[in-house]
Design a protein around this motif. Structure first.
Motif, mmCIF file in Angstrom:
data_model
loop_
_atom_site.group_PDB
_atom_site.id
_atom_site.type_symbol
_atom_site.label_atom_id
_atom_site.label_comp_id
_atom_site.label_asym_id
_atom_site.label_seq_id
_atom_site.Cartn_x
_atom_site.Cartn_y
_atom_site.Cartn_z
ATOM 1 N N LEU A 1 45.951 40.777 40.772
ATOM 2 C CA LEU A 1 46.094 39.336 40.946
ATOM 3 C C LEU A 1 44.815 38.740 41.538
ATOM 4 O O LEU A 1 44.343 37.693 41.097
ATOM 5 C CB LEU A 1 47.282 39.039 41.856
ATOM 6 N N LEU A 2 44.251 39.411 42.529
ATOM 7 C CA LEU A 2 43.029 38.927 43.155
ATOM 8 C C LEU A 2 41.847 39.035 42.195
ATOM 9 O O LEU A 2 41.017 38.123 42.119
ATOM 10 C CB LEU A 2 42.752 39.718 44.435
ATOM 11 N N ALA A 3 41.776 40.153 41.483
ATOM 12 C CA ALA A 3 40.656 40.354 40.555
ATOM 13 C C ALA A 3 40.682 39.342 39.416
ATOM 14 O O ALA A 3 39.620 38.933 38.899
ATOM 15 C CB ALA A 3 40.697 41.772 39.989
ATOM 16 N N ALA A 4 41.881 38.896 39.023
ATOM 17 C CA ALA A 4 42.010 37.921 37.936
ATOM 18 C C ALA A 4 41.918 36.483 38.435
ATOM 19 O O ALA A 4 42.020 35.540 37.641
ATOM 20 C CB ALA A 4 43.333 38.124 37.202
ATOM 21 N N HIS A 5 41.739 36.290 39.752
ATOM 22 C CA HIS A 5 41.629 34.954 40.368
ATOM 23 C C HIS A 5 42.868 34.099 40.084
ATOM 24 O O HIS A 5 42.758 32.896 39.846
ATOM 25 C CB HIS A 5 40.358 34.246 39.877
ATOM 26 N N MET B 1 45.396 59.550 40.954
ATOM 27 C CA MET B 1 46.268 58.864 40.012
ATOM 28 C C MET B 1 47.374 58.095 40.737
ATOM 29 O O MET B 1 47.766 57.007 40.313
ATOM 30 C CB MET B 1 46.881 59.872 39.040
ATOM 31 N N LEU B 2 47.868 58.643 41.842
ATOM 32 C CA LEU B 2 48.926 57.961 42.595
ATOM 33 C C LEU B 2 48.421 56.638 43.173
ATOM 34 O O LEU B 2 49.156 55.647 43.213
ATOM 35 C CB LEU B 2 49.444 58.868 43.713
ATOM 36 N N TYR B 3 47.180 56.625 43.620
ATOM 37 C CA TYR B 3 46.586 55.369 44.074
ATOM 38 C C TYR B 3 46.423 54.400 42.908
ATOM 39 O O TYR B 3 46.744 53.210 43.003
ATOM 40 C CB TYR B 3 45.219 55.629 44.709
ATOM 41 N N THR B 4 45.918 54.899 41.802
ATOM 42 C CA THR B 4 45.627 54.040 40.648
ATOM 43 C C THR B 4 46.907 53.464 40.051
ATOM 44 O O THR B 4 46.922 52.312 39.585
ATOM 45 C CB THR B 4 44.860 54.842 39.577
ATOM 46 N N ILE B 5 47.985 54.250 40.069
ATOM 47 C CA ILE B 5 49.260 53.762 39.536
ATOM 48 C C ILE B 5 49.712 52.519 40.283
ATOM 49 O O ILE B 5 50.331 51.617 39.696
ATOM 50 C CB ILE B 5 50.324 54.874 39.609
ATOM 51 N N ARG B 6 49.407 52.425 41.562
ATOM 52 C CA ARG B 6 49.767 51.231 42.321
ATOM 53 C C ARG B 6 49.116 49.988 41.719
ATOM 54 O O ARG B 6 49.743 48.926 41.631
ATOM 55 C CB ARG B 6 49.344 51.390 43.782
ATOM 56 N N ILE B 7 47.870 50.108 41.312
ATOM 57 C CA ILE B 7 47.168 48.973 40.710
ATOM 58 C C ILE B 7 47.789 48.618 39.362
ATOM 59 O O ILE B 7 48.021 47.443 39.060
ATOM 60 C CB ILE B 7 45.672 49.300 40.554
ATOM 61 N N VAL B 8 48.067 49.648 38.559
ATOM 62 C CA VAL B 8 48.679 49.413 37.247
ATOM 63 C C VAL B 8 50.061 48.773 37.407
ATOM 64 O O VAL B 8 50.429 47.835 36.684
ATOM 65 C CB VAL B 8 48.785 50.735 36.461
ATOM 66 N N THR C 1 46.986 41.547 32.519
ATOM 67 C CA THR C 1 46.338 42.612 31.759
ATOM 68 C C THR C 1 45.223 43.214 32.603
ATOM 69 O O THR C 1 44.383 42.496 33.140
ATOM 70 C CB THR C 1 45.744 42.074 30.438
ATOM 71 N N LEU C 2 45.205 44.527 32.703
ATOM 72 C CA LEU C 2 44.190 45.199 33.512
ATOM 73 C C LEU C 2 42.876 45.320 32.748
ATOM 74 O O LEU C 2 42.862 45.537 31.530
ATOM 75 C CB LEU C 2 44.661 46.607 33.889
#
Length: 474
Positions: free
Chosen positions: A206-210, A321-328, A337-338
């Motif tokens: 959300l932050l990255a997409a402004h 991967m467990l950290y990255t899944i949080r972002i996904v 969309t990531l």
């Protein structure tokens, strides 16, 4: 006048745990298929169940959470010439190993596969052996009231005030050893509430997409944060229960509520699935996609707890991967969309943090004189290689960030991309700082927790946010 024998219970009295629960968890971890046999063993009686579990576990008595205050008092009683008897409902094989380790007991009375030495049966056994009021008894549970009724004196250990009052009504109480405190702070540590900060990663897309003004996305992400936090706490408890032996060999982890016996194991077994159920109910309210990502996260953490954490390199890749899944999952909850850049940056950064975590653990194990990390697939001599791999992954994340800042996406999102370029040296400083702290032995074995408490890391985070804000607003 010679004092009568002092009879001591084991579970919840001499140790801050229950060997039936511990042996069940140990079999679950080491021989999971045998857990399916438990109902059939139980149908034959608790003594049979305890015997079957005992014969399938290798007990290290050094690791048990002994009641230190009681143990010291027992040693004083033994030094004064008093006879000590260990009498427990646990299986005789377990009881004998513990008695041999402590070296203070003259006799052991325990369940033998046919007779379960608990409650009334224990009372009858002790009366037959020492006579009515021919012994003093140290116990902790309501089942021990039947024993205290026939004892000369009672020693109440780890019991509630209500049980202590009941015990005083049936015999004279010689000594009271209070139970360890288990309040909100204890449960906070068991649930690892401080680790919930990791779930802030859900908000990153959300932050990255402004999309800061997207109110619905914020609402969904707040629910997602709660769902992930409850799921994570469920996993933390499960992992602690399955990792009791390893935690008890760790300088810091041995103080965790379940490893230390501050919280009984059976409570963890009850609370963990309840947290998971609440998490899944919340996730279902957010959407199918998020629900599936949460299920994947839970399944991967279970796989990690049951085996992957013992496999070198694969354990670090799984943590990343467990950290990255949080972002996904955050992107799925917010309906965003990531970008490839965000995923690539996250994978390398979290891989670096995973290597950093293992490196710190190996350094700690090395200081204790160990050559191999208990419950892990590493030798302490692997630390330099893990350091090399982690530093490489750190700078790969910095490189991905630099390439992203030179992409067309940046010119669309930021008014003055030149300010945003400052994020590259800031990130390079931070990853270097983290590894320098680990190299100097200052690193907490969880880098995220360390960063949240470290002034330099917090200042770096503020600086990183500032350059992004300048690039977006100026």
């Amino acid at each position: 006048m010679t004092s009568p024998p002092l009879v001591v219970d084991l579970d919840g009295t001499l140790i801050h745990s229950d060997m039936l629960h511990e042996s069940t968890l140990k079999v679950l971890r080491e021989r999971p298929l045998d857990v399916l046999r438990i109902p059939f063993w139980l149908l034959q009686g608790k003594a049979v169940l305890k015997s079957r579990l005992a014969e399938r576990m290798a007990l290290d008595p050094h690791l048990l959470p002994y009641n230190g205050a009681l143990l010291e008092w027992l040693k004083q009683q033994r030094a004064s010439g008093r006879k000590l008897v260990l009498c427990t409902a646990s299986d005789s094989r377990i009881a004998q190993v513990i008695a041999d380790h402590l070296g203070i007991f003259d006799e052991v009375i325990a369940s033998d596969g046919a007779t379960n030495q608990a409650g009334q049966q224990k009372a009858e056994t002790l009366q037959a052996r020492f006579g009515k009021t021919g012994f003093d008894y140290a116990g902790n549970s309501s089942a021990d009231l039947k024993v205290w009724k026939h004892a000369r004196h009672g020693i109440v250990v780890n019991a509630s005030a209500g049980l202590a009052t009941q015990a005083k009504a049936v015999c004279e109480i010689e000594q009271v050893f209070p139970a360890p405190s288990a309040g909100l702070s204890t449960w906070s540590r068991a649930l690892r509430v401080h680790q919930w900060m990791k779930n802030v990663l859900l908000f990153m897309p959300l932050l990255a997409a402004h999309q800061l003004t997207n109110v619905q996305a914020w609402k969904d992400l707040l629910l997602a944060f709660i769902a992930f936090s409850l799921c994570a706490s469920s996993v933390y408890i499960s992992n602690d229960l399955l990792d009791l032996d390893s935690d008890r060999q760790h300088l810091r982890k041995r103080k965790r509520p379940f490893a230390s016996g501050t919280l009984p194991v059976f409570l963890g077994v009850l609370v963990s699935p309840l947290l998971l159920a609440a998490s899944l109910v919340l996730a279902a309210q957010i959407g199918t996609s998020f629900f599936h990502w949460l299920l994947l996260y839970f399944a991967l953490t279970l796989a990690y707890s049951f085996g992957i954490k013992r496999l070198m390199l694969l354990d670090c890749l799984t943590l990343a991967m467990l950290y990255t899944i949080r972002i996904v999952a955050g992107a799925a909850a917010a309906g965003l969309t990531l970008s490839f850049w965000l995923l690539a940056f996250a994978v390398f950064l979290f891989l670096s943090l995973a290597f950093l975590k293992r490196y710190a653990e190996l350094e700690s194990q090395s200081l204790q004189g160990n050559t191999k990390a208990h419950g892990r697939g590493y030798y302490t001599s692997d630390a330099p290689l893990l350091q090399t791999l982690g530093v490489a992954a750190s700078y790969a994340s910095v490189l991905v960030l630099a390439l992203y800042l030179n992409s067309e996406a940046v010119t669309k999102l930021y008014r003055t991309p030149e300010f945003v370029w400052g994020a590259v040296p800031i990130m390079a400083f931070w990853v270097s700082w983290m590894w320098m702290q680990a190299h100097r032995g200052n690193m907490h074995d969880d880098p995220v927790v360390f960063a949240l408490k470290d002034k330099a890391s917090l200042a770096t985070g503020v600086a990183f946010a500032a350059v992004l804000a300048l690039g977006a607003l100026v």
